[in-house]
Every structure is written in C-alpha cells, then in structure tokens.
Design a protein around this motif. Structure first.
Motif, mmCIF file in Angstrom:
data_model
loop_
_atom_site.group_PDB
_atom_site.id
_atom_site.type_symbol
_atom_site.label_atom_id
_atom_site.label_comp_id
_atom_site.label_asym_id
_atom_site.label_seq_id
_atom_site.Cartn_x
_atom_site.Cartn_y
_atom_site.Cartn_z
ATOM 1 N N LEU A 258 11.382 37.778 1.998
ATOM 2 C CA LEU A 258 12.462 37.083 2.340
ATOM 3 C C LEU A 258 11.397 35.363 2.796
ATOM 4 O O LEU A 258 12.215 34.254 2.688
ATOM 5 C CB LEU A 258 13.246 37.256 3.382
ATOM 6 N N THR A 259 10.478 35.391 2.790
ATOM 7 C CA THR A 259 9.613 34.675 3.040
ATOM 8 C C THR A 259 8.325 34.452 3.249
ATOM 9 O O THR A 259 7.667 35.150 2.378
ATOM 10 C CB THR A 259 9.565 34.226 5.137
ATOM 11 N N GLY A 260 7.488 32.940 2.858
ATOM 12 C CA GLY A 260 6.284 32.672 2.272
ATOM 13 C C GLY A 260 5.239 33.084 3.626
ATOM 14 O O GLY A 260 3.957 33.600 3.777
ATOM 15 N N PHE A 261 5.926 32.699 5.150
ATOM 16 C CA PHE A 261 5.328 32.708 6.215
ATOM 17 C C PHE A 261 4.426 33.606 6.642
ATOM 18 O O PHE A 261 5.356 34.814 6.803
ATOM 19 C CB PHE A 261 5.620 32.062 7.385
ATOM 20 N N ASP A 262 3.124 33.833 7.585
ATOM 21 C CA ASP A 262 3.102 34.714 8.085
ATOM 22 C C ASP A 262 3.539 34.524 9.410
ATOM 23 O O ASP A 262 3.032 33.640 9.847
ATOM 24 C CB ASP A 262 1.451 35.006 8.365
ATOM 25 N N PRO A 263 4.533 35.500 9.965
ATOM 26 C CA PRO A 263 5.123 34.761 11.129
ATOM 27 C C PRO A 263 4.015 35.124 12.611
ATOM 28 O O PRO A 263 4.590 34.764 13.308
ATOM 29 C CB PRO A 263 6.302 36.563 11.500
ATOM 30 N N ALA A 264 2.964 35.624 12.135
ATOM 31 C CA ALA A 264 2.308 35.227 13.382
ATOM 32 C C ALA A 264 0.901 34.375 13.870
ATOM 33 O O ALA A 264 0.062 33.969 14.669
ATOM 34 C CB ALA A 264 1.012 36.335 13.664
ATOM 35 N N ALA A 265 0.877 33.600 12.146
ATOM 36 C CA ALA A 265 0.471 32.516 11.752
ATOM 37 C C ALA A 265 0.096 31.470 13.130
ATOM 38 O O ALA A 265 1.209 30.650 12.676
ATOM 39 C CB ALA A 265 0.071 32.989 10.513
ATOM 40 N N LEU A 266 -0.959 30.810 13.867
ATOM 41 C CA LEU A 266 -0.701 29.561 14.787
ATOM 42 C C LEU A 266 -1.537 28.743 14.131
ATOM 43 O O LEU A 266 -2.074 28.525 12.656
ATOM 44 C CB LEU A 266 -1.747 30.217 15.807
ATOM 45 N N ALA A 267 -0.005 27.678 14.545
ATOM 46 C CA ALA A 267 -0.550 26.496 13.912
ATOM 47 C C ALA A 267 -0.076 25.022 15.338
ATOM 48 O O ALA A 267 0.351 24.185 15.000
ATOM 49 C CB ALA A 267 0.095 26.012 12.453
ATOM 50 N N PRO A 268 -1.119 25.004 16.339
ATOM 51 C CA PRO A 268 -0.631 23.932 17.571
ATOM 52 C C PRO A 268 -0.772 22.806 16.792
ATOM 53 O O PRO A 268 -0.581 22.323 17.767
ATOM 54 C CB PRO A 268 -2.314 24.515 18.084
ATOM 55 N N GLY A 269 -1.528 22.698 15.584
ATOM 56 C CA GLY A 269 -1.212 20.931 14.850
ATOM 57 C C GLY A 269 0.512 20.086 14.936
ATOM 58 O O GLY A 269 0.625 19.601 14.611
ATOM 59 N N SER A 270 0.743 21.316 14.410
ATOM 60 C CA SER A 270 2.184 21.218 13.405
ATOM 61 C C SER A 270 3.314 22.651 14.363
ATOM 62 O O SER A 270 4.039 23.430 13.883
ATOM 63 C CB SER A 270 2.681 21.751 12.423
ATOM 64 N N ARG A 271 4.020 22.312 16.186
ATOM 65 C CA ARG A 271 4.638 22.352 16.804
ATOM 66 C C ARG A 271 5.902 22.204 16.927
ATOM 67 O O ARG A 271 5.625 21.037 17.177
ATOM 68 C CB ARG A 271 3.585 23.541 18.099
ATOM 69 N N THR A 272 6.508 22.803 17.340
ATOM 70 C CA THR A 272 8.105 22.437 17.705
ATOM 71 C C THR A 272 8.850 21.809 16.396
ATOM 72 O O THR A 272 9.163 20.162 17.092
ATOM 73 C CB THR A 272 7.938 22.082 19.428
ATOM 74 N N ARG A 273 8.325 21.497 15.509
ATOM 75 C CA ARG A 273 8.723 20.694 14.554
ATOM 76 C C ARG A 273 10.875 21.211 14.022
ATOM 77 O O ARG A 273 10.519 22.233 14.342
ATOM 78 C CB ARG A 273 7.906 21.053 12.716
ATOM 79 N N PHE A 274 11.177 20.200 13.424
ATOM 80 C CA PHE A 274 12.491 20.412 14.105
ATOM 81 C C PHE A 274 12.864 20.876 12.288
ATOM 82 O O PHE A 274 12.231 20.356 10.839
ATOM 83 C CB PHE A 274 13.207 18.964 13.247
#
Lengths: 339, 313, 530
Positions: free
Chosen positions: A96-112
């Motif tokens: 259902l998703t291509g994202f890793d739920p644990a992958a961090l990306a502190p550069g793009s946090r709390t995005r709408f």
C-alpha cells in the motif's frame, strides 16, 4: 486443556456440588471464602468497558442459525467488514505504500499532507501514511494478542477457580488484588520493569485485563454447576475434567468471545495511553498509539499528525465493539428474539 | 449485617497483602533506581552508590519489604525518597483534586448515561437506540487525551468559557472549582458514559421482558412510570455494580486526564512516582487505590440490600 | 534546636502565607504573583543532595551565593564584601557583607558559610578538587573566614560562583551540617525569596515569596551577580508535564512565563500578540552521544571514530529544534560556541558525514557484529529524538543495534554498570550538557578521561587529562587557549563522546510581563508584571 487437567485434583462429585450458587443466593456461603459470595452474582457486568451479559448461561445456538442471526444485526456485520478491511491493510501494508515507515528525514519534518505524503510527515520527517498503514499491524497485533492471552489465561484460572474449591480462595484473593490495581497503572509499572517493545506492551496489558476474565469465567462456572444437566452428569459419575470439557467449557465460550472483543478494543486504546505516558512501544515500530502520542503536543499546529491515526484507531475500536455487540446479540437467543 | 461488614473488611487484609507484595516485588525487579535520578546527570558512580546507600536501597529485597510492611502495620506509609515528605502528606495534598474529578465525572456520567440507556432499551432497534449505542461505542474508541485536547481548544482557547488547565480548590469557591472540573470531567466521563449506558440498556432490555413489566403496562401505567419506576429499579443492581467497577477505569483514566489538564491529583503523582522510582509513594498510592476499590465494592454490595429487599447479609 | 526567634520568624512566615489571598480571588494580588512553568517538576529541594537543573533553578531564588558569575562568565562578589589572597596563592581570606540575614531572621555568620562550603565541597567536582588541596577552612570571626590550601587553586572564585549544579549555596550551619548524601528537611534560605513549604505540592506547584529583609547589592543584576531585586510578591511554579497544556495555558493567559516551549509550538505562540518569545539561555546545550569505552564495540577507538565520521549533527538538531535554524549550530568540538575559550581544533572529522568512511573504519576495526546496546530514555523528548536518529545512523553504517527503549530512571541506573552490554551493561546512551557547564573544563566532568574515575563510559585518554591539567595550571589567557585546543583535539581523537550539536531553546511569556532576560538560569529578580 490445562484447566481440565488441574481440575482433576479434587473428588469430582462433591466438589462440583458444594454450596449454594451465588447466582441465586447472594447470602454468605457456609463454605470457604464467604466474603466473595455476593460478588459473583454480578459478574456479568464485571469488566472494564464491556456491557454485561444479561444471562451468563447461554445455550449455544445451532450453527445454522448463526449466519442468519448475523444478518439480523447489520451493525455487527458492518463491524466485521471494517475489521476485515483493517486486517487487509495490515497484511498488505508493504504493497500500500512505497515509503519505509521508519526512514528518517529530519529535513522535511511536519509537512502538511500532499500528493507525495498523503497524510503529511511527522516530527522526524517520516511518512505518516506509511506509519499508519504499518501501524495497523502493530495495533491489531496488540489488540488480538491481548484478547487471546487474557482470555486463555483468564479462562484457565477461572475454570480452576470455579471447580477446584481449595484453589478458589487463593486465586480469587490474587485476582481481587490485581483487579484493584487500575489496569493502566499496572501496565505502566510492568513497562518500567523491562524495556518498551510490542511483546512487553502485550504482556502488560494482558496481565491487567486477565483478572476480569477470571471473574467472568468463574461466575459462569458457578452458575452452571447448578444446572440440572450438569448436576445429572455429575450424579452419573462423569469425571470432573469431562464435565468441564463437555458441559462447562462450551457454555463459557459465548460470553468469552464477546468479552474478548471488548478486551481487544480496550487493549488498542491502552496501548495509545501507554505511549502517551512514555511507557509504550518505541517509535521505531509505528503503532497508532505511538504516532498519536508523539504528535500530540503539536495538535494545535499540526493536527494531521494525530488526526489520521486517531481516525484509524477509532474506526477499528468501533468496528471491534460493533462486532462484539453483534456477537453478543447473536449468541444470546433471548436477546435476539426481542427484535 | 454488621458481621458481614466486619468479615468483608477483614477480607481486605489478604487482598492488600497481595497488592503490596506484588507491587513491591515488581518495583524491586525494575532496573531503574531513584539514586541515579537524585544524583543528577553530572554525578559520579560513587556518588550514586552513596546516595543509594543513604536511601537504604542497598538492602536485600526481603529486608526492605519487612521494614516497609512493619511500618504499614503501624499506620506509617513511609517517606518519599525525593521530597522527604511523608507519603501520607503527599497523598493528602493530592486527594482532593482526584476525588473532585471523580465525583464530578460520576455525576455527569450517571445523570447522562442512565437516561440514555433506558431510552435506548425502550426504543431498542430503532434509530434512537442506534444513535445512543453509536455514541456509546464512539465514547470509548477515541483516546482520552484526544478528547481532552479538542475540548480544551474549543471551550478554553476559542470560546474562553472555561479554564484550559489547572484545578481550583473547593475552598476558593464552588464556581471556580466546578469551572476547573467541567472539561476534565467531561473528557474522563466519555468512556464512562459509554460503559454505563450500554450496561443500562442491556439490563433494561432484559427487565422489560419480565412479567411484572407487562403487568404494569397492562394496568395502563404511563411509559415513564413503567420505565423509570418499575423497570429501572429492578435493573439497578448491575448498573450500580458497573459504576463500582468503573472506579478502577476512572483511576486509570485520571492519569491521562490529570496530565492533559495539569490537575495536581493522585493519577499524575502515580506516574511521576513510577517514572522516578519513588517506591514508598507508589506503594502508598496503590494500597490506597486497592483499599478504595475494595471499599467501593463493599458499599455497592450493601446497596444491594436497599435495591433488592430479598438480599440480606 | 528552635529558639524563640526562629519560632517567631517561622510563625510570621506561615501567618503571612495563609493570610495572603488566593491569586485567583484578587486582581491586586494577581499583579504581584508571577506564574511560571518550569522545565521539570521540583521533586526535591536540596540543591546539594539532588543536582538536577530544576532544583538548582529553584534554589537560586532561595539561597544566595558567595560569588555569582555574570553575563561575561566572570565570578562577581555576591555575599562577600571583599576577599584577599596571599601572594603565594595559598591563603584566601573572605569578608561577608554586613546585614546578611537568613529567612529565619538570624544573621549569616562565618560558621554558617564554613559548614555550607564543607557540605558543598563533598559533592561538587570542583569542590572536591579544592578539598584535595585544602589545609584548613575556618571561621576567623563572625564575618571573616579563611581557606588555606596546599597548592594554589586559581579558579577558586569561579568554583564558588559557577552556575553548574551543585552551586555553593549558603545555608544556616545546623542545616548545612546534614550529611551531604542525605536530604535536608528545613529550607531556611539566604536569598531574595523564601520557600513556602506548606504550599509545595511536588509534581504540581512550588511557591516562593519575596523576603523583605534581603539586602540586594547596589550593582545592576546580571545572571547570578549584582542586585537581586525581586519586584513581585509571589512566584508560583506550576508544573505542566504536557507541553500542549502549557501552550494552551499561556495562550489563555493562565500562566505568565513558560521556561521551555517546544520549538514546534513557537510559531503558534509568536502569532499571538499577547505572548512574547525569546531565546532562553544564550549558552544553550551540547548534545551528547555517550559511548562505553570499556566494552565492545566502542572499546575500539576506530569504531568510536566511525560514529563521529558518519554522524550528521543537522539530523540530530533538526530532530529536536525543528525547522528553526536559529536554534542550533554545528559543533565540531566539545565546548560552548561564542564563549572566550571556544575551539574547533581537531574537529574536522565531524564535518564529513561520510557513511563510507565510517564503514571503512568499522571494517578496519574488525567489527565482529557485537550488538550496540542503546539505552534510550523515552520520557525525555530530547533523548528520545536523539535516539531515533542514532538507531537509524548506526544501522546505516552496519552496526548491529539493540534498542533498550526505557525511561530516564532506568538509563540513569544502568549506565553506572561496567558489565558487558549483554549482562546488564550498555554501549551508548544520549544526554545533553548545559552550555554554561561546557565553557571550560572546570565544571565539565563529562569531558574527563581518567578511566575508572571518569564519567559514565569511563574513557581512558591520558592526552585529554594532561591538557585539562595544563588548563587548570594556565597562568595566561594564551596558555588557556593553547591547552583548550590541545584538549579539544585529544578528546576528538580518542572520542571521549560524540557531540551531536549545539542547540538553544526558547522561553515564552505574556506581554504583560517585563524584565525577562536571557541566561543559563531563569531568574525572577528584575521581572515585573502589569
């Protein structure tokens, strides 16, 4: 069944017949443990969030009628359908998703929420949609495992307590003690004992929920002992384990199933509460509870962090409860005929 | 009757023993240690060790349990490892907010849930029933803290009708006291309303099928009289029981509610004490909780005699 | 113990406390009451016994110091009127200001000071160093006391005036005679505010009242130095464990001052015209990735260096301060930026963020897959966020990670264990150090590398220790700087710990409050409310 095995200890006949049942006579028993006598009379109502079973002794409806009865309870069916959908989401999370739920990306946090991140991103820049979808696995696993563990252990202890008189006093004292500790506090204490992990959350919540099952099952057993057919079986010399297996166990299953659904729902909520207090599952393993707990301080500015997991959690708890209500109505013919 | 009460009170002793031993044992197994927290981040391992010794935490488990148990028998719950205040004082400071919160919650919940449950049972299967039950299920499917935040946002920040947090002691006046409790009590009451409403409905459904209800209806008594006078009275026992059971639920929920609304109550004290490993405080509170629980159940059992004259002890 | 004057003093205090109306009832009282939300719960109130920052922050209101550092980090006289040091640097003679009073009305005498310093020096790292060279600490007369040393200790005044906990607070002799490893149970202070013990509800609130007989110094206030003029009658600390609650309370005007708003809520607060936001402590904090030098894999310096090489401070900093780049700085060193002795010598390795270099170092080190046991406290937002970044980082460079998600209480205990990680020990944990402590090695135990005697992790790096000694002995600023550069290089080379960056935090207050200043401690003197 371990319960059946341990029930072999006492003499079959007299054990099962001893004492008036609290169901019909709340007066103090002459047997041991008089102080608990009145309590079981009300056991059906004796659990945290569940409705009582108006009559703990229900007869198993014939199988053919079960399906028909479910059709009479559309809400129950709807609950089942939602739950099934959630299960499918959990199973196919990876698809259902291509994202890793644990992958961090502190550069793009709390995005709408956006096309790239459907539900937005959390405090660590992780994709909330991926976390919610994967979180279904953990939350459902917590709910179902707790329901199973609490039910099985509670059933075993309840059967022993209801049939083995000398063990009854001891078990009920311990159960009284455990019940008097609020479940959330018990779970926090247990969490402090080890580390935060899914298994420990499950154990902690199970231990907290188990006493209620013990009381429920014991109440059922005590009331069943007075049923004429059980009495007849005992008089006929049927060994205790066999009586339990044939007559008592089947009759506990209906209330147990209903109880288990409520435990399942309450466990998912309890998991969220543990995360809120900081004693839950570590955020590297997403669950609906810990996603919400993590984003909660930001609810005024970044409401979407808690909105989506809250929606999923509420919907699932709702579904489990509807299913439980449906099952209760379906499994209790007297409730059903009222419609 | 008196004998029964005495026996029941005596029976709390083994229960409390179980609770005491269980909690004490659990905490002793827990790896955390108050000495390290007291000593602070910059302290050396030697300092931590010396503080541990001064707190008496280097003693073996059974010795500590014995000392603690002995003190309990003399009515002394001990002294907090952190604040140096007697545990009884700390509990006394915190008991009013929690008690107030629970009473107000109870009042809101019961006055809302019982009528809802009765109406739902009366209209079983109809739209009203569905709505009430739908709400009831929703009531405990949303985590308490989410409910709390939303209520605080709407009624405290946006509308500014009620304080966003805090507790006004009753000595400061009934109005500020009540105002400070409405939001937390509603938050906490959600799950409780749901529970009581469901139990009421289920019990009422059963009672409504009884012969005497049919008789009452046949006599031409009004619907309200039948429902609330005849049926509800007979349905009262399970409802009262579930209210009692719910006390444990309330205490658990109070932990979260007190955090969200910054109410200085026992729930918050418990979490703080667990996270800090303030053993005497944790044990004191848990004993108090279980004693309350046992006591509430005793009161409920006694109330049966009022609700059903056939029951006698 | 209690003489008549004590009794009267205490009685008057209680009377005053109980006769004061509740702030909610009277608007006149409300202007005089400052409602403050501290960073944490005031769980105990013995600043020598318990050294948490929050205890110190409360204690500076209640107890005064002999010296206090000002905004330039220099110790200035506070309770002391004058001091004199002999030419050989071995004998220090101090004279107290006249008219100093304890909160029970008794005068502050030399014997009180001597007892207080004795208790403090048993617990404070710098105090212990002084103690090690001490010949005698004694009262000469009521207002004079003398400290005789075997070896000069040039940083003596800094030790007495530093902000690092435990501070050298002055208490009455009978209280200061308490075993330094036991808690005091009387809170008779010497500072500008009294502690309203009867109103203390640990975990919820603590109340301080203006002490009418306090004698502020004539100089303007600056951090812990100068005249501590309290302009409000009462300071109420209200503990709020949930930042969302504190934000709501500040917006609704139910509190006046919030010590540590979380950065993500700052835009919300800035958007409110009734709320002001500013940097709290210009000295900030230094994040720490602390490794256990005794146990594999971090017993191998190459594995430790691999972490330094891979570590990206921006990730750690963003994880705690959010998108606000004003709130953090890369820190290729161990000391507080923008302070006189700051150095980046030897910090190049932290600038690379080179995962391949890290993997190469690991293979050179012959890493055999020993699990890295990470102790991560989930109940502290900072350590929790650091921990998440660390788990991700260590896995990326190929270290096997065993996460122990737990609470701070457990981390605090388990980190004292020198056992192998598998049998109750540990490999790494996160914490952070106040920038005020990290301006130099004086009050910075976590920079020490004297093996078993060092702070948790027990680094054994003789080069670091030599440089620290050089700094203590340095006579000129030039020598100090040289020693600091050598120290930073040695500490980086042997990886005493891995700095995860330098970060600042905000404080927020209602627009009706004025006089709030930046500093390592939120002081209430000079703060007023309209």
């Amino acid at each position: 069944m371990s319960a059946a095995a341990s029930a072999r200890v006492p003499e079959p006949g007299p054990t099962l017949k001893a004492g008036p049942t609290p169901e019909t006579d709340p007066a103090p028993e002459t047997g041991p443990a008089p102080e608990t006598a009145p309590a079981p009379a009300l056991d059906p109502a004796d659990f945290a969030i569940a409705a009582p079973l108006p009559d703990v002794v229900t007869l198993r409806p014939p199988r053919g009628r079960l399906g028909r009865m479910l059709h009479r309870h559309p809400t129950g069916v709807a609950g089942g359908a939602i739950l099934l959908a959630m299960l499918l989401i959990a199973v196919f999370a990876g698809q259902l998703t291509g994202f890793d739920p644990a992958a961090l990306a502190p550069g793009s946090r709390t995005r709408f929420p956006s096309m790239a991140h459907w539900f937005g991103t959390d405090l660590m820049g992780r994709d909330i949609y991926a976390r919610v979808v994967y979180g279904a696995r953990v939350s459902l696993a917590v709910g179902f495992s707790v329901a199973l563990m609490a039910s099985v252990s509670g059933l075993a202890l309840g059967l022993v307590s209801g049939t083995v008189r000398w063990a009854d006093g001891l078990i009920m004292r311990v159960v009284d003690g455990l019940m008097s500790i609020p479940p959330v506090l018990m779970a926090i204490t247990l969490m402090a004992l080890t580390r935060g992990s899914v298994e420990n959350v499950v154990i902690a919540i199970s231990v907290a929920e188990m006493p209620r099952v013990v009381r429920l099952v014991r109440g059922v057993v005590l009331s069943l002992r007075e049923q004429p057919y059980v009495d007849a079986a005992i008089t006929a010399g049927t060994p205790t384990p066999l009586v339990i297996w044939r007559h008592i166990l089947p009759n506990t299953l209906a209330p147990m199933t209903v109880q288990a659904t409520y435990i399942c729902a309450s466990a998912m909520i309890a998991e969220a509460v543990l995360s809120f207090i900081g004693a839950g599952i570590p955020p590297s393993t997403p669950s609906w509870g810990n996603i919400m707990a993590e984003g909660r301080a930001l609810w005024q500015v970044k409401f979407y962090i808690i909105l989506f997991p809250a929606l999923f959690l509420s919907l699932t708890v709702l579904a489990v409860n509807l299913l439980g209500d449906g099952l209760r109505d379906a499994l209790d013919p007297r409730m059903a005929k009222d419609r | 009757m008196l004998g029964f009460i005495l026996r029941r009170l005596l029976a709390t002793i083994p229960v409390m023993l179980v609770v005491g031993f269980f909690v004490f044992g659990l905490l002793s197994l827990a790896p955390g240690d108050p000495a390290a927290i007291v000593a602070g981040d910059q302290a050396s391992p030697e300092d931590v060790q010396r503080i541990r010794a001064s707190l008496g935490l280097d003693q073996p488990f059974l010795v500590r349990f014995g000392t603690w148990g002995g003190r309990i028998l003399q009515g002394d719950l001990g002294t907090s490892l952190f604040t140096n205040l007697p545990v009884t004082t700390m509990i006394a400071q915190r008991i009013q907010p929690t008690l107030s919160l629970m009473l107000v919650t109870l009042a809101i919940a019961v006055s809302l849930a019982v009528p809802l449950g009765v109406v739902a049972a009366w209209r079983a299967g109809r739209l009203v029933d569905r709505c009430v039950m739908g709400f009831a299920v929703l009531g405990f499917s949303v985590p308490v803290f989410v409910v709390g935040y939303v209520l605080a946002y709407v009624f405290a920040i946006k509308l500014a009708w009620l304080p966003a947090q805090g507790y006004a002691p009753i000595e400061a006046g009934v109005r500020p006291w009540l105002a400070s409790l409405i939001l937390p009590a509603t938050t906490l009451g959600c799950a409780y309303v749901a529970l009581i409403a469901r139990v009421t409905r289920a019990t009422m459904l059963e009672v409504l099928q009884q012969d005497y209800v049919r008789t009452a209806r046949a006599k031409g008594l009004g619907q309200g009289t039948v429902l609330f006078l005849h049926a509800l009275k007979n349905a009262a026992i399970p409802i009262v029981t579930v209210i009692g059971i719910g006390i444990a639920l309330l205490i658990g929920g109070a932990v979260v509610t007190e955090t969200v609304f910054a109410i200085p109550g026992l729930g918050r004290l418990t979490v703080d004490a667990i996270l800090r490993r303030d053993y005497p405080v944790i044990q004191g509170i848990v004993l108090l909780f279980s004693f309350t629980y046992v006591l509430v159940n005793l009161v409920i059992d006694l109330s049966y005699t009022l609700l059903d004259p056939r029951i006698r002890y | 113990m209690l003489n008549r004057r004590h009794f009267l003093g205490a009685g008057a205090g209680t009377l005053l406390a109980s006769s004061l109306p509740r702030p909610a009832l009277s608007s006149g009282a409300a202007d005089k009451t400052l409602r403050f939300v501290p960073q944490a719960n005031l769980a105990n109130f013995d600043p020598i016994w318990g050294t948490q920052m929050v205890v110190r922050n409360a204690a500076v209101l209640v107890w005064d110091l002999l010296y206090g550092v000002d905004a330039t980090l220099k110790p200035q006289r506070q309770m002391v009127e004058a001091e004199e040091v002999s030419a050989d640097g071995l004998t220090w003679t101090f004279r107290l200001r006249p008219g100093l009073k304890f909160h029970d009305g008794e005068p502050v005498l030399s014997r009180d000071v001597v007892a207080s310093l004795e208790r403090w020096s048993a617990r404070d790292p710098m105090g212990q160093m002084i103690r090690a060279v001490q010949v005698e600490l004694s009262a000469v007369d009521d207002r004079t006391f003398r400290w005789v040393l075997r070896r000069p200790f040039p940083k003596l005044l800094l030790a007495l005036g530093k902000t690092t906990s435990p501070c050298a607070f002055i208490m009455p002799e009978r209280i200061a005679r308490t075993d330094p490893f036991k808690q005091i149970n009387e809170y008779v202070g010497s500072g500008p505010m009294t502690f309203a013990r009867t109103e203390w509800i640990p975990g919820a609130r603590a109340v301080f009242e203006r002490f009418a007989h306090y004698q502020p110094r004539p100089e303007p206030a600056s951090w812990l130095a100068g005249g501590k003029r309290v302009l409000v009658e009462r300071v109420e600390w209200q503990v709020m464990p949930d930042p969302a609650t504190a934000a709501a309370a500040l917006q609704a005007g139910e509190i006046d001052w919030w010590e540590n708003p979380i950065p993500d809520l700052v835009p919300l607060l800035k958007g409110n015209p009734a709320v002001k936001v500013g940097i709290a402590d210009p000295l900030g904090n230094i994040g720490s990735f602390r490794m256990n030098h005794l146990q594999p894999p971090f017993d191998n310096v190459k594995v430790r260096r691999a972490v330094l090489a891979a570590l990206n401070q921006q990730d750690y900093m963003r994880a705690i301060v959010g998108d606000d780049d004003d709130l953090w700085k890369p820190l290729p060193g161990f000391f507080t930026p923008d302070t006189p002795l700051y150095t980046e010598a030897g910090g190049g390795i932290l600038k690379g963020h080179d995962l391949d270099a890290a993997r190469k170092l690991l293979s050179e080190a012959g890493y055999k897959g020993e699990p890295v046991v990470c102790l991560l406290a989930q109940d502290q937002p900072i350590t929790k966020a650091f921990g998440e970044v660390t788990v991700d980082l260590l896995q990326k460079i190929g270290l096997k990670v065993d996460v122990v998600a737990t609470d701070w209480g457990t981390v605090g205990t388990r980190r004292t264990s020198k056992a192998p990680p598998a049998s109750g020990g540990w490999s790494m944990f996160h914490t952070w150090h106040g920038g005020a402590d990290c301006v130099n090695p004086a009050a910075y135990p976590s920079i020490r590398a004297n093996g078993d005697k060092a702070w948790f992790g027990w680094p054994n790096l003789p080069g670091v220790e030599t440089s620290i000694t050089d700094w203590f002995d340095a006579a000129t600023p030039e020598d100090e700087r040289k020693a600091m550069a050598a120290l930073n290089t040695a500490a980086m080379d042997g990886v005493v710990y891995a700095p995860t960056g330098f970060f600042l935090s905000y404080q927020a207050w209602r627009a009706s409050v004025s006089g709030i200043r930046r500093g390592p401690i939120p002081v209430v003197w000079g703060v007023s409310k309209s």
